[in-house]
Design a protein around this motif. Sequence first.
Motif, short mmCIF file in Angstrom:
data_model
loop_
_atom_site.label_atom_id
_atom_site.label_comp_id
_atom_site.label_asym_id
_atom_site.label_seq_id
_atom_site.Cartn_x
_atom_site.Cartn_y
_atom_site.Cartn_z
N ILE A 177 -26.07 -4.07 -28.03
CA ILE A 177 -26.86 -3.06 -28.75
C ILE A 177 -27.17 -3.55 -30.16
CG2 ILE A 177 -26.80 -0.72 -29.69
CD1 ILE A 177 -25.08 0.07 -27.29
N TRP A 178 -26.17 -4.17 -30.82
CA TRP A 178 -26.40 -4.70 -32.16
C TRP A 178 -27.46 -5.79 -32.15
CZ3 TRP A 178 -25.92 -9.49 -34.50
CH2 TRP A 178 -25.94 -9.49 -35.90
N LEU A 179 -27.42 -6.67 -31.16
CA LEU A 179 -28.42 -7.74 -31.06
C LEU A 179 -29.81 -7.17 -30.79
CD1 LEU A 179 -26.31 -10.28 -28.99
CD2 LEU A 179 -27.15 -10.64 -31.33
N PHE A 180 -29.87 -6.05 -30.08
CA PHE A 180 -31.17 -5.40 -29.83
C PHE A 180 -31.80 -4.95 -31.15
CE2 PHE A 180 -33.50 -1.40 -29.27
CZ PHE A 180 -34.48 -1.80 -28.39
N PHE A 181 -30.99 -4.35 -32.02
CA PHE A 181 -31.51 -3.93 -33.33
C PHE A 181 -31.83 -5.13 -34.21
CE2 PHE A 181 -29.53 0.09 -32.09
CZ PHE A 181 -30.52 0.98 -32.47
N LEU A 182 -31.06 -6.19 -34.07
CA LEU A 182 -31.35 -7.40 -34.84
C LEU A 182 -32.70 -7.98 -34.44
CD1 LEU A 182 -30.48 -9.70 -36.77
CD2 LEU A 182 -29.42 -10.82 -34.81
N ALA A 183 -32.99 -8.00 -33.17
CA ALA A 183 -34.27 -8.55 -32.69
C ALA A 183 -35.44 -7.67 -33.09
CB ALA A 183 -34.22 -8.70 -31.17
N GLY A 184 -35.19 -6.39 -33.33
CA GLY A 184 -36.27 -5.48 -33.66
C GLY A 184 -36.55 -5.33 -35.14
N ARG A 185 -35.91 -6.13 -35.98
CA ARG A 185 -36.15 -6.01 -37.42
C ARG A 185 -37.58 -6.42 -37.76
NH1 ARG A 185 -31.81 -8.94 -40.96
NH2 ARG A 185 -32.75 -7.59 -42.54
N PRO A 186 -38.22 -5.74 -38.72
CA PRO A 186 -39.59 -6.11 -39.12
C PRO A 186 -39.66 -7.54 -39.65
CG PRO A 186 -38.97 -3.95 -39.99
CD PRO A 186 -37.73 -4.55 -39.41
#
Length: 361
Positions: A343-352
């Motif tokens: 889940i953390w990596l998902f948010f990392l990949a979605g950073r602007p």
Amino acid sequence: MRPDSDRSHLPLALALLCALCIVYASLYPFIRWEMPLAGTPYWLFGHAHFYRADFIVNFFAYLPFGLFVGLGSRRYRLLWAAAAGALLSLAMESCQWLMPPRCADLYDLLANTFGAAVGGAIAWGLAALLSLRAALYRWRRLFLPGLLGDFGLALLVFWLAAQANSSIPLFSIAFDPTVLAAVWPDNTVPFADARWSMLAEIIIGAFQISGIGLFAALLVRDRRHAVLTAVLIILAAFVLKNIAIWLTLSDAVRAHYLGRTATGVAMVLGFLLLYGFFTLSRPKAVTVCSVILLSSLLAPLLLPDLLSARMPSSLFNDRYAHLLHFDGLTRTILLMWPLAAGIWLFFLAGRPRWGESPDVF
């Protein structure tokens, strides 16, 4: 004083994870909830029993929680830590009062509150050391900023803490039948085929090493620090595991765990995989890390008895049940950690604007 925008939420993230662990350890297995008999006094006003071992365990269980709450507070660190520890302990003891297998006790509440207060006092002392605070700020700025970096570091710290369970082979959650055969009741073990268990352990261990190393590398701002960060976290886990083995396991089991062939093979394969992954760009590295860590969720399918089996107390020097509760807690952390990391990596990949420069982690 540093501006609020530059403050790190890492201590509060660690405090939250500590609280979740306390709730799990206090209420597991979450069954047999019953209302007290009519006329039964509230546990806080009932007869209390003092057991030194229980008091010590409860004290140290809440000390890290109080420490992180204190570090996350700007003022009145000791007061906030003691109050948070008391409220959490009061809630847990009240829930245990409704669980007949458990026992709510005033001395447990006092030990928990005292442990949290001591943790807050340590936090107050650390905050007063200006040179230490400056060093911690410099260390924190090596990693990703903001809440994303704070929770990533918190996840990494909790994975490392779970390695303190000496009954779990390094970087793995598989059992070793050759060890359990000597201590399991009636010589019956969860896994009949030792070779299959060892092969699964090597595969899981190698994936854990490469996945954890890549996860740690993705936390740093500068790719030049990625290799050193990955190696240090793996070596720290190795040292922590061996210290725990020396302190808690019985002599016969300790000798076997320190000389495990599976651990050495898993580390070699894991480092080889990790070396190859360091050549990837950051977007590809995030994808590979997610696949590796989430693939470890297949371990219960490869070893279906993994979720229900528990290590016997005869593995340890100390026969107290706290060690078995700790075993269950850390085993659950290691099983759930890949999902949280994914889940953390998902948010990392979605950073602007993330990943625009493939040469920078």
